[in-house]
Scaffold this active site. Structure first.
Site, PDB file in Angstrom:
ATOM      1  N   HIS A 124       1.384   3.673  -8.917  1.00  0.00           N
ATOM      2  CA  HIS A 124       1.922   3.131  -7.431  1.00  0.00           C
ATOM      3  C   HIS A 124       1.179   3.253  -6.287  1.00  0.00           C
ATOM      4  O   HIS A 124       0.414   4.265  -6.138  1.00  0.00           O
ATOM      5  CB  HIS A 124       3.517   3.299  -7.513  1.00  0.00           C
ATOM      6  CG  HIS A 124       3.446   4.887  -7.176  1.00  0.00           C
ATOM      7  ND1 HIS A 124       3.591   5.748  -8.310  1.00  0.00           N
ATOM      8  CD2 HIS A 124       3.598   5.542  -6.016  1.00  0.00           C
ATOM      9  CE1 HIS A 124       3.904   6.803  -7.837  1.00  0.00           C
ATOM     10  NE2 HIS A 124       3.814   6.897  -6.401  1.00  0.00           N
TER      11      HIS A 124
ATOM     12  N   HIS B 221      -3.139   4.686  -1.392  1.00  0.00           N
ATOM     13  CA  HIS B 221      -3.883   5.054  -2.466  1.00  0.00           C
ATOM     14  C   HIS B 221      -3.133   5.065  -4.043  1.00  0.00           C
ATOM     15  O   HIS B 221      -1.659   5.008  -3.655  1.00  0.00           O
ATOM     16  CB  HIS B 221      -4.517   6.332  -2.391  1.00  0.00           C
ATOM     17  CG  HIS B 221      -3.294   7.609  -2.567  1.00  0.00           C
ATOM     18  ND1 HIS B 221      -2.613   7.915  -1.492  1.00  0.00           N
ATOM     19  CD2 HIS B 221      -2.829   8.400  -3.561  1.00  0.00           C
ATOM     20  CE1 HIS B 221      -1.831   8.801  -1.582  1.00  0.00           C
ATOM     21  NE2 HIS B 221      -2.173   8.977  -3.025  1.00  0.00           N
TER      22      HIS B 221
END
Length: 175
Positions: free
Chosen positions: A37, A121
């Site tokens: 995620h 990220h």
């Protein structure tokens, strides 16, 4: 008390491509596909009342769908050694705007401001002092490029810490 965070999930094909990069570092704790995620805001442990306030504040967020892509890899360090490797999300004004709206909603709900800079990220592995060198892995995957895919919603997740790592479960989806 529940440990919560707000995130975007990559589609299955992107998650599969990320899983294909997960090898070559001894002792790395690689993420499962279900745990991949982009964190928009870590909340931490809150009671049910605060959770409800956060959900209400998040419901007010609107945004137009936008594209997300991965462009490269990187790592975080702690105590002068790498502690995580990740896939870099290409920064866009739309992603920055969504993250800011999530942050402001959390503040309206009564949470303290996030003090860490937003670095978009997807964490691929956690590392510890027993993990192998990451240099070859970073070099091999440095030109990683995946996507784009469309972000058309985000979710509130619960993070359950177990001896085998964190397990994430979606609490509420915000289209």
């Amino acid at each position: 008390m529940r440990r919560l965070f707000i995130a975007l999930r990559p589609p299955a094909d992107v998650a599969e491509a990320l899983l294909d990069t997960m090898e070559g570092i001894s002792g790395a704790r690689w993420q499962d596909a279900d745990n991949l995620h982009i964190t928009l805001r870590f909340i931490g442990s809150v009671d049910r009342h605060m959770e409800a306030d956060v959900e209400t504040a998040l419901e007010s967020i609107t945004f137009a769908p936008f594209d997300i892509a991965i462009s490269g890899v990187g790592h975080f360090e702690g105590s002068r050694r790498p502690n995580a490797i990740w896939a870099k999300i290409t920064p866009t004004p739309q992603l920055e705007e969504l993250q800011m709206r999530v942050e402001m909603a959390c503040r309206r709900a009564g949470l303290p401001p996030e003090t860490r800079k937003f670095v978009p990220h997807i964490t691929l592995a956690r590392l510890n002092s027993g993990s192998g060198m990451i240099t070859d892995w970073l070099h091999r995957h440095g030109t990683l490029a995946l996507g784009p895919w469309q972000a058309n919603g985000f979710s509130l997740y619960e993070s359950d810490l177990t001896p085998n790592g964190a397990l994430y479960s979606e609490v509420t989806k915000f289209p």
